[in-house]
Design a protein around this motif. Structure first.
Motif, PDB file in Angstrom:
ATOM      1  N   THR A 148       0.856  -1.187   0.000  1.00 17.68           N
ATOM      2  CA  THR A 148       0.000   0.000   0.000  1.00 17.68           C
ATOM      3  C   THR A 148       0.898   1.246   0.000  1.00 17.68           C
ATOM      4  OG1 THR A 148      -1.872   1.096   1.098  1.00 17.68           O
ATOM      5  CG2 THR A 148      -0.161   0.184   2.521  1.00 17.68           C
ATOM      6  N   LEU A 149       0.380   2.329  -0.504  1.00 15.94           N
ATOM      7  CA  LEU A 149       1.114   3.586  -0.551  1.00 15.94           C
ATOM      8  C   LEU A 149       0.648   4.462   0.606  1.00 15.94           C
ATOM      9  CD1 LEU A 149       3.175   5.273  -2.226  1.00 15.94           C
ATOM     10  CD2 LEU A 149       1.182   6.295  -3.375  1.00 15.94           C
ATOM     11  N   LEU A 150       1.570   4.834   1.501  1.00 17.30           N
ATOM     12  CA  LEU A 150       1.258   5.707   2.626  1.00 17.30           C
ATOM     13  C   LEU A 150       1.485   7.152   2.162  1.00 17.30           C
ATOM     14  CD1 LEU A 150       3.034   3.788   5.560  1.00 17.30           C
ATOM     15  CD2 LEU A 150       0.717   3.472   4.618  1.00 17.30           C
ATOM     16  N   GLN A 151       0.441   7.984   2.272  1.00 15.28           N
ATOM     17  CA  GLN A 151       0.501   9.347   1.733  1.00 15.28           C
ATOM     18  C   GLN A 151       0.299  10.392   2.825  1.00 15.28           C
ATOM     19  OE1 GLN A 151      -1.308   9.622  -2.392  1.00 15.28           O
ATOM     20  NE2 GLN A 151      -2.493   7.865  -1.570  1.00 15.28           N
ATOM     21  N   ASN A 152       0.481  11.685   2.404  1.00 16.27           N
ATOM     22  CA  ASN A 152       0.311  12.828   3.314  1.00 16.27           C
ATOM     23  C   ASN A 152       1.266  12.726   4.511  1.00 16.27           C
ATOM     24  OD1 ASN A 152      -1.805  13.872   1.671  1.00 16.27           O
ATOM     25  ND2 ASN A 152      -3.231  12.446   2.702  1.00 16.27           N
ATOM     26  N   LEU A 153       2.494  12.350   4.233  1.00 20.78           N
ATOM     27  CA  LEU A 153       3.497  12.245   5.278  1.00 20.78           C
ATOM     28  C   LEU A 153       4.321  13.533   5.350  1.00 20.78           C
ATOM     29  CD1 LEU A 153       4.842   8.629   4.545  1.00 20.78           C
ATOM     30  CD2 LEU A 153       2.874   9.319   5.948  1.00 20.78           C
ATOM     31  N   ARG A 154       5.082  13.682   6.427  1.00 16.06           N
ATOM     32  CA  ARG A 154       5.960  14.837   6.587  1.00 16.06           C
ATOM     33  C   ARG A 154       7.288  14.574   5.872  1.00 16.06           C
ATOM     34  NH1 ARG A 154       5.748  15.238  13.136  1.00 16.06           N
ATOM     35  NH2 ARG A 154       3.459  15.375  13.404  1.00 16.06           N
ATOM     36  N   PRO A 155       7.802  15.588   5.210  1.00 14.07           N
ATOM     37  CA  PRO A 155       9.116  15.393   4.562  1.00 14.07           C
ATOM     38  C   PRO A 155      10.224  15.191   5.596  1.00 14.07           C
ATOM     39  CG  PRO A 155       7.965  17.292   3.635  1.00 14.07           C
ATOM     40  CD  PRO A 155       7.215  16.904   4.870  1.00 14.07           C
ATOM     41  N   ASN A 156      11.239  14.479   5.172  1.00 13.91           N
ATOM     42  CA  ASN A 156      12.439  14.300   5.986  1.00 13.91           C
ATOM     43  C   ASN A 156      12.102  13.818   7.406  1.00 13.91           C
ATOM     44  OD1 ASN A 156      15.218  14.297   6.321  1.00 13.91           O
ATOM     45  ND2 ASN A 156      15.273  16.391   7.112  1.00 13.91           N
ATOM     46  N   THR A 157      11.247  12.804   7.469  1.00 16.33           N
ATOM     47  CA  THR A 157      10.782  12.296   8.766  1.00 16.33           C
ATOM     48  C   THR A 157      10.880  10.773   8.774  1.00 16.33           C
ATOM     49  OG1 THR A 157       9.241  14.149   8.989  1.00 16.33           O
ATOM     50  CG2 THR A 157       8.839  12.216  10.385  1.00 16.33           C
ATOM     51  N   THR A 158      11.232  10.247   9.943  1.00 14.02           N
ATOM     52  CA  THR A 158      11.283   8.788  10.110  1.00 14.02           C
ATOM     53  C   THR A 158       9.956   8.314  10.701  1.00 14.02           C
ATOM     54  OG1 THR A 158      13.674   8.830  10.471  1.00 14.02           O
ATOM     55  CG2 THR A 158      12.472   6.875  11.233  1.00 14.02           C
ATOM     56  N   TYR A 159       9.401   7.306  10.068  1.00 19.34           N
ATOM     57  CA  TYR A 159       8.130   6.733  10.521  1.00 19.34           C
ATOM     58  C   TYR A 159       8.342   5.276  10.977  1.00 19.34           C
ATOM     59  CZ  TYR A 159       5.319  10.591   8.722  1.00 19.34           C
ATOM     60  OH  TYR A 159       4.741  11.829   8.515  1.00 19.34           O
ATOM     61  N   LEU A 160       7.575   4.890  11.997  1.00 17.68           N
ATOM     62  CA  LEU A 160       7.513   3.492  12.385  1.00 17.68           C
ATOM     63  C   LEU A 160       6.265   2.885  11.721  1.00 17.68           C
ATOM     64  CD1 LEU A 160       8.606   1.110  14.080  1.00 17.68           C
ATOM     65  CD2 LEU A 160       7.054   1.835  15.909  1.00 17.68           C
ATOM     66  N   VAL A 161       6.469   1.879  10.896  1.00 16.03           N
ATOM     67  CA  VAL A 161       5.367   1.238  10.161  1.00 16.03           C
ATOM     68  C   VAL A 161       5.188  -0.187  10.692  1.00 16.03           C
ATOM     69  CG1 VAL A 161       4.505   0.527   7.911  1.00 16.03           C
ATOM     70  CG2 VAL A 161       5.889   2.605   8.125  1.00 16.03           C
ATOM     71  N   THR A 162       3.972  -0.538  11.092  1.00 16.40           N
ATOM     72  CA  THR A 162       3.673  -1.884  11.598  1.00 16.40           C
ATOM     73  C   THR A 162       2.573  -2.505  10.744  1.00 16.40           C
ATOM     74  OG1 THR A 162       4.249  -1.242  13.854  1.00 16.40           O
ATOM     75  CG2 THR A 162       2.908  -3.241  13.578  1.00 16.40           C
TER      76      THR A 162
END
Length: 422
Positions: free
Chosen positions: A378-392
């Motif tokens: 799936t494509l995760l959208q509307n994220l913040r630039p230059n940011t690390t995300y934890l995806v589960t």
């Protein structure tokens, strides 16, 4: 006739008579030309089955004829291994009323069985063979008499063609319930009628002989019995929560017939089981789409006009469902405001849906999306630039169990407008 389920009960209806057609001696070979098993130690341990002998003990049989029948039974059975894991024997005497001599579990050794056969006493009375066949069908093969489930059953009817009641209907019912019929006629029996009653091939399963010449057919009859009750097993291997594979020995050959495989949950009526037709050359079959942690029964029925082979049955249980997905997560197509998350493997038969939870690190509001069980990305959208995300990624299984796996995803730095470039 399609051979029904179930396994060996050898039913011998023994009636005496001296006026008989004497079948000439012949070398014991099968239709295919192979030698039949000899009456020696090679028979020991070869077989598994419940053998029921229906012995004419009525007044129409002389004491001499009855003694010859006893000798015949002892000689026929002497080479077999007797016991609860091999061949079991029961005797039912035919007279005015059916009279059980002993049940299947009464003797667990050949010595004990031979003593019991030698000690049989004639009852006299009427020859009510039909009633005895009905009793055999309704009670002799029941658990109360020590009969086992899943072993071959055979009816060997030794008759002079005389009975005080009808035998056609109970014989038909026994065959319909999976009993293979072998016939020995000690008189001028009605050949068309006896031929129709015997299981194919007739040349191996229908014999004419005098009581003074039982030894002429003993070895060939024993060989026919062995071919039916020989320990042939259907095995379930590679069992998982959703699948299994069945294996069996070579019962047929290409062009000699085919198999009908029926399988389904054990608690269901066999009529509701799935049915598959397989070629005679088949030796295995995959079973798919099974339910986790469920007991299954499979029955393999060989269909052939050349020979009768008893159906094989096996029961097995599928494993509890082990969550296998997601086993890996891949982050790709990173942009300043989106990333693609992929996982595997995809198990649409086991998984109900996937939940993807994602939020910025070290802290921040988490969001989630639901993904179909048939998709693995799936494509995760509307994220913040230059940011690390934890995806589960969490897989929700039909069984109620879950499996989750996490990974970090980084968005790219946003590009500056060209006019602001230094």
């Amino acid at each position: 006739m399609a051979p029904p389920r179930c396994g060996v009960a050898l039913l011998l209806v023994l009636c005496g008579c001296f006026l008989a057609l004497l079948q000439p001696a012949a070398s014991p070979v099968s239709e295919s030309g192979r030698s039949l098993p000899a009456a020696d130690s090679s028979v020991s341990g070869c077989c598994e089955g419940d053998l029921l002998f229906l012995v004419d003990s009525s007044g129409s049989v002389s004491s001499y004829e009855f003694s010859k029948v006893r000798e015949f039974l002892g000689s026929l059975l002497r080479p077999f291994s007797i016991g609860p894991e091999e061949v079991q024997v029961s005797v039912l005497q035919v007279s005015t009323q059916p009279t059980p001599e002993f049940g299947f579990s009464a003797h667990s050794s050949g010595e004990s069985l031979q003593e019991a056969l030698a000690g049989m006493r004639q009852l006299h009375g009427d020859t009510n063979t039909g009633a005895a066949l009905g009793w055999a069908r309704e009670r002799a093969f029941g658990r109360g008499m020590g009969a086992r489930e899943g072993v071959p059953r055979v009816l060997v009817w030794v008759t002079d063609g005389v009975s005080s009641d009808s035998v056609l209907q109970p014989m038909r019912e026994l065959r319909e319930e999976g009993v293979a019929v072998l016939i020995v006629s000690t008189g001028h029996g009605n050949y068309p009628e006896l031929s129709a009653a015997a299981s194919p091939p007739t040349d191996r399963h229908l014999h004419f002989v005098d009581v003074d010449a039982f030894d002429v057919i003993t070895e060939e009859l024993r060989g026919a019995i062995i071919d039916i009750i020989r320990a042939q097993r259907l095995s379930a291997v590679e069992v998982t929560s959703r699948s299994a594979r069945l294996l069996w020995p070579a019962l047929l050959s290409a062009g000699s017939g085919f198999y009908v495989l029926r399988f389904g949950p054990s608690q269901l009526d066999p009529a509701q089981h799935r049915s598959v037709t397989l070629p005679g050359s088949a030796r295995s079959a995959p079973l798919t789409g099974l339910r986790p942690q469920t007991s299954y029964t499979a029955t393999l029925t060989p269909e052939s006009n050349l020979q009768y082979t008893a159906p094989l049955t096996v029961s097995f249980s599928t494993l509890p469902e082990e969550p296998l997905s997601p086993a890996r997560i891949l982050i790709s197509d990173s942009c300043p405001t989106s990333v693609r998350v992929s996982w595997g493997p995809v198990l649409p038969d086991s998984v109900e849906e996937f939940q993807v939870l994602f939020g910025p690190l070290p802290s921040g509001e988490a969001r989630s999306v639901t993904v179909s069980r048939n998709q693995n990305s799936t494509l995760l959208q509307n994220l913040r630039p230059n940011t690390t995300y934890l995806v589960t990624v969490t897989a929700q299984y039909h069984s109620g169990r879950q499996r989750a796996l996490s990974a970090k995803a980084c968005t790219l730095e946003a590009s500056l407008p060209q006019g602001n470039a230094s």
